[in-house]
Scaffold this motif. Structure first.
Motif, PDB file in Angstrom:
ATOM      1  N   GLY A 146      -3.164   3.102   5.485  1.00 46.65           N
ATOM      2  CA  GLY A 146      -4.359   3.355   4.704  1.00 46.65           C
ATOM      3  C   GLY A 146      -4.675   4.824   4.479  1.00 46.65           C
ATOM      4  N   TRP A 148      -8.152   7.159   2.243  1.00 49.55           N
ATOM      5  CA  TRP A 148      -9.320   7.051   1.355  1.00 49.55           C
ATOM      6  C   TRP A 148      -8.924   7.455  -0.056  1.00 49.55           C
ATOM      7  CZ3 TRP A 148     -12.331   4.081   3.753  1.00 49.55           C
ATOM      8  CH2 TRP A 148     -12.841   4.300   5.022  1.00 49.55           C
ATOM      9  N   TYR A 239     -14.957  -1.779   1.166  1.00 49.61           N
ATOM     10  CA  TYR A 239     -13.751  -0.958   0.992  1.00 49.61           C
ATOM     11  C   TYR A 239     -13.013  -1.147  -0.331  1.00 49.61           C
ATOM     12  CZ  TYR A 239     -11.351  -5.140   2.950  1.00 49.61           C
ATOM     13  OH  TYR A 239     -10.899  -6.403   3.208  1.00 49.61           O
ATOM     14  N   LEU A 243     -10.726   2.149   0.012  1.00 50.75           N
ATOM     15  CA  LEU A 243      -9.582   2.214   0.931  1.00 50.75           C
ATOM     16  C   LEU A 243      -8.300   1.975   0.136  1.00 50.75           C
ATOM     17  CD1 LEU A 243      -8.537   2.400   3.868  1.00 50.75           C
ATOM     18  CD2 LEU A 243      -8.803  -0.084   4.009  1.00 50.75           C
TER      19      LEU A 243
END
Ligand SMILES: C[S@@+](CC[C@H](N)C(=O)[O-])C[C@H]1O[C@@H](n2cnc3c(N)ncnc32)[C@H](O)[C@@H]1O
Length: 254
Positions: A146, A148, A239, A243
Motif C-alpha cells: 500500500g 497513499w 480508503y 489507499l
C-alpha cells in the motif's frame, strides 16, 4: 436453501488483492522471461500468481508459505487441477524469519506484514530487508503493497480501520525510495487502478451480501451483517481512492 456455516468465503476472487487479468498477464510474462528455476511466495494465500508463473515456466518449482489452512488447501486443489501439484508445495508455516530462500523469484503480494512482527510503517522497510536476503543474485522480487494516493483527511482516517493514521503509509515515491534504500532497483512500477480496487472490493463482499439477502433469519446473520456493513463503510467512506497499492518488480543490486 440452508447455509449452516454462514456465508461462503472469497469464492468470487481470483486474486486476493486488486489485480486485473491483463496486469497479471504482464507481471507473469516479465517474471517468466528470466526463466526462474525457483519461486517463493510469501503469504501466498491460494497462490494464484505463483501457479500462473509455474505454468508459464516449465520445470520451475514453487513454495508458498501461509498460515491460512483454507487458502492453502484452495491453492493445492488448483495446483492439482492444473497439473502442477508435483512442482509446488503450499506450506502451513510463518514467513517471519523464513529460511526458505534464496529463490530466483520471490513474490510478496499484500503480505509485507508476514515478514516481521513490526507495526506499520516499520513493516515495509523490514520486509524489503528480508526480501533482499531471500532473492537469489540476478533474481526478481515482485512486491505489492500500500501507499497513499494523496494525504488522507482526518474524516477519511476516522472512517478507516481502528487506529488508522497518516504515517501508516508513504506516498508511491516514498515506497519506491524504501525499496532502493534496501538494495533494489525498481524496474517496473505498476500502481493498481481504481477499477482494479473496485472489482476486488466488490468481489470480496459479493458472497456475503448475497448470503445476507437470502438468510436474514440465520443465527449468524446479525454478526455477519455488522461485519459486512463495517467493511463497506471503511471502504466507501474511508480508503476508496485514497489507499493505493503498487506492484514493484524489483531487481537486487549486484
Ligand atoms: C492479502 S493476503 C494476500 C495473499 C496472496 N499473496 C495474494 O495476493 O493472493 C495476505 C496473506 O498473508 C498471510 N500471512 C499473514 N501473516 C503471515 C505470516 N506470518 N506468515 C505467512 N503468511 C502470513 C495471510 O494469511 C494472508 O493469506
Amino acid at each position: 436453501m440452508t447455509a449452516p456455516d454462514g456465508p461462503p468465503r472469497l469464492t468470487r476472487l481470483t486474486f486476493h488483492g486488486p489485480l486485473s487479468e491483463s496486469r497479471a498477464d504482464r507481471l507473469v510474462a516479465r517474471l517468466a522471461a528470466g526463466a526462474p528455476a525457483t519461486v517463493l511466495d510469501i503469504g501466498c494465500g491460494w497462490g494464484e500468481l505463483m501457479l500462473r508463473l509455474l505454468a508459464a515456466v516449465p520445470g520451475a518449482r514453487g513454495i508458498g508459505l501461509d498460515l491460512n489452512e483454507e487458502d492453502l488447501a484452495r491453492g493445492r486443489r488448483n495446483a492439482e487441477l492444473r497439473g502442477l501439484a508435483d512442482r509446488v508445495d503450499f506450506l502451513a508455516e510463518s514467513a517471519t524469519g523464513t529460511g526458505r530462500g534464496p529463490a530466483d523469484v520471490v513474490l510478496c503480494l499484500g503480505a509485507a506484514q508476514a515478514l516481521s512482527s513490526l507495526e506499520p510503517p516499520g513493516h515495509i522497510p523490514a520486509a524489503f530487508e528480508a526480501l533482499r536476503g531471500l532473492v537469489a543474485p540476478g533474481g526478481r522480487v515482485l512486491f505489492g503493497d500500500g501507499f497513499w494516493e494523496r494525504p488522507p483527511t482526518e474524516g477519511e482516517l476516522a472512517a478507516m480501520w481502528p487506529g488508522a493514521h497518516a504515517g501508516e503509509f508513504t506516498d508511491l515515491a516514498g515506497l519506491v525510495d524504501l525499496a532502493h534504500e534496501a538494495g533494489f532497483r525498481a524496474a517496473w512500477i505498476d500502481p493498481a487502478t481504481l477499477e482494479e480496487w473496485d472489482e476486488f472490493e466488490s468481489g470480496y463482499r459479493a458472497d456475503v451480501e448475497e448470503w445476507l439477502a437470502a438468510h436474514g433469519d440465520h443465527p449468524l446473520a446479525a454478526q455477519t451483517r455488522e461485519r459486512a456493513d463495517g467493511h463497506r463503510a471503511r471502504w466507501l467512506r474511508g480508503y476508496r481512492g485514497v489507499l493505493g497499492l503498487a506492484y514493484l518488480t524489483l531487481v537486487p543490486v549486484g
